[in-house]
Design a protein around this motif. Structure first.
Motif, mmCIF file in Angstrom:
data_model
loop_
_atom_site.group_PDB
_atom_site.id
_atom_site.type_symbol
_atom_site.label_atom_id
_atom_site.label_comp_id
_atom_site.label_asym_id
_atom_site.label_seq_id
_atom_site.Cartn_x
_atom_site.Cartn_y
_atom_site.Cartn_z
ATOM 1 N N ALA A 1 0.842 -1.200 0.000
ATOM 2 C CA ALA A 1 0.000 0.000 0.000
ATOM 3 C C ALA A 1 0.872 1.243 0.000
ATOM 4 N N GLY A 2 0.287 2.325 -0.516
ATOM 5 C CA GLY A 2 0.964 3.608 -0.495
ATOM 6 C C GLY A 2 1.873 3.829 -1.684
ATOM 7 N N ASP B 1 0.333 0.509 -10.175
ATOM 8 C CA ASP B 1 -0.486 -0.521 -10.811
ATOM 9 C C ASP B 1 -0.468 -0.404 -12.329
ATOM 10 N N ARG B 2 -0.419 0.811 -12.831
ATOM 11 C CA ARG B 2 -0.443 1.023 -14.281
ATOM 12 C C ARG B 2 0.908 0.749 -14.938
ATOM 13 N N LEU B 3 1.987 1.125 -14.282
ATOM 14 C CA LEU B 3 3.310 1.083 -14.916
ATOM 15 C C LEU B 3 4.119 -0.153 -14.538
ATOM 16 N N ASN B 4 3.981 -0.667 -13.357
ATOM 17 C CA ASN B 4 4.753 -1.659 -12.622
ATOM 18 C C ASN B 4 5.675 -0.918 -11.661
ATOM 19 N N ILE B 5 6.137 -1.607 -10.626
ATOM 20 C CA ILE B 5 6.833 -0.939 -9.532
ATOM 21 C C ILE B 5 8.176 -0.362 -9.970
ATOM 22 N N LEU B 6 8.900 -1.041 -10.857
ATOM 23 C CA LEU B 6 10.197 -0.517 -11.291
ATOM 24 C C LEU B 6 10.038 0.788 -12.059
ATOM 25 N N ARG C 1 -2.181 -1.399 -3.404
ATOM 26 C CA ARG C 1 -1.698 -1.638 -4.764
ATOM 27 C C ARG C 1 -2.379 -2.877 -5.336
ATOM 28 N N ARG C 2 -3.315 -2.651 -6.238
ATOM 29 C CA ARG C 2 -4.119 -3.760 -6.754
ATOM 30 C C ARG C 2 -3.314 -4.769 -7.576
ATOM 31 N N SER C 3 -2.159 -4.359 -8.109
ATOM 32 C CA SER C 3 -1.360 -5.258 -8.937
ATOM 33 C C SER C 3 -0.475 -6.188 -8.113
ATOM 34 N N PHE C 4 -0.377 -5.954 -6.813
ATOM 35 C CA PHE C 4 0.445 -6.818 -5.961
ATOM 36 C C PHE C 4 -0.382 -8.027 -5.538
ATOM 37 N N ALA C 5 0.220 -9.203 -5.601
ATOM 38 C CA ALA C 5 -0.519 -10.455 -5.484
ATOM 39 C C ALA C 5 -1.420 -10.550 -4.246
ATOM 40 N N PRO C 6 -0.965 -10.253 -3.032
ATOM 41 C CA PRO C 6 -1.870 -10.406 -1.885
ATOM 42 C C PRO C 6 -3.106 -9.522 -1.975
ATOM 43 N N VAL C 7 -2.955 -8.324 -2.541
ATOM 44 C CA VAL C 7 -4.106 -7.437 -2.691
ATOM 45 C C VAL C 7 -4.991 -7.928 -3.831
ATOM 46 N N GLU D 1 -0.019 4.796 -5.849
ATOM 47 C CA GLU D 1 -0.361 3.382 -6.004
ATOM 48 C C GLU D 1 -1.036 3.130 -7.356
ATOM 49 N N ALA D 2 -1.811 4.081 -7.867
ATOM 50 C CA ALA D 2 -2.447 3.918 -9.181
ATOM 51 C C ALA D 2 -1.390 3.884 -10.285
ATOM 52 N N GLU D 3 -0.367 4.722 -10.163
ATOM 53 C CA GLU D 3 0.713 4.714 -11.159
ATOM 54 C C GLU D 3 1.533 3.439 -11.058
#
Length: 224
Positions: free
Chosen positions: A40-41, A95-100, A200-206, A91-93
């Motif tokens: 998150a965050g 999810d859209r771009l990937n963390i890197l 972060r919706r793209s992270f597996a636990p979420v 967090e929206a960016e």
């Protein structure tokens, strides 16, 4: 290719900054981020320009020192630095771009936020494509370069304080304690309450929690 040295035997120093100055560069910025791993965050980056021979006792990679030491060094860095810039990616960016790529976006924003444009950049492991400023990536640079170490502390303290503020909006998750990382407590609270808007919706636990039947997004509560 990123440089590789052993921070356990070398420690943060002005070696890399000195090498850049010997090549004629005057304004060397250290650049680092905090918050790649949390569920998150935002991810937060900081760029720091330190004056020559700036002695900061206890300076090290932010992960290697206590919270109280980070806070003390944060205040000292901000007071003594030639310039400090902070940038973030939401967090929206992420999810859209990937963390890197979101981390790189935050780093570019941190550079743009500096009051003085650097002419050389030192980074912890990563490089920024298309950057017009010469750059040097250093593996474990936050434990080797004093300016990268300073940036790691500014980024970490800034992000931690932001997560404490988010705790006031979403107290159900205890963000003030774990800062959004996937601790057993956070995972339990995430399953119990479902995600909130800063997860972060793209992270597996979420993502797995969102996929569960009956899970709703928990809205913010009124801050006190």
């Amino acid at each position: 290719m990123a440089d590789r040295l052993n921070p356990a035997t070398v420690g943060p120093s002005e070696e890399f900054e000195g090498e850049a100055r010997s090549r004629g560069y005057r304004f060397i910025a250290g650049l680092d981020e905090a918050g790649r791993g949390p569920l998150a965050g935002p991810v937060v980056a900081a760029a720091v320009l330190l004056p020559r021979r700036c002695r900061l006792p206890g300076l090290n990679d932010s992960k290697q020192i206590s919270e109280s030491e980070r806070n003390r060094l944060f205040a000292e860095i901000v007071r003594r630095a030639t310039g400090v810039g902070i940038g973030a990616a939401t967090e929206a960016e992420i999810d859209r771009l990937n963390i890197l790529e979101a981390s790189r976006l935050a780093m570019r924003r941190a550079l743009d936020a500096l009051p003085l444009r650097p002419d050389f950049v030192l980074l912890d492991a990563v490089t920024l494509s298309g950057l017009s400023i010469p750059q040097r990536a250093i593996i474990k640079g936050d434990g080797l370069s004093c300016s990268i170490a300073a940036a790691s502390i500014v980024a970490k303290v800034t992000r931690d304080r932001l997560m404490v503020e988010y705790h006031r909006w979403y107290p159900h998750y205890n963000f003030a304690e774990h800062k959004g990382y996937g601790t057993p407590e956070h995972l339990h609270l995430l399953r119990a309450h479902g995600p909130c808007p800063i997860h972060r919706r793209s992270f597996a636990p979420v993502r797995e929690c969102v996929a569960c039947d009956g899970v709703e997004v928990l809205p913010p509560v009124a801050s006190v």
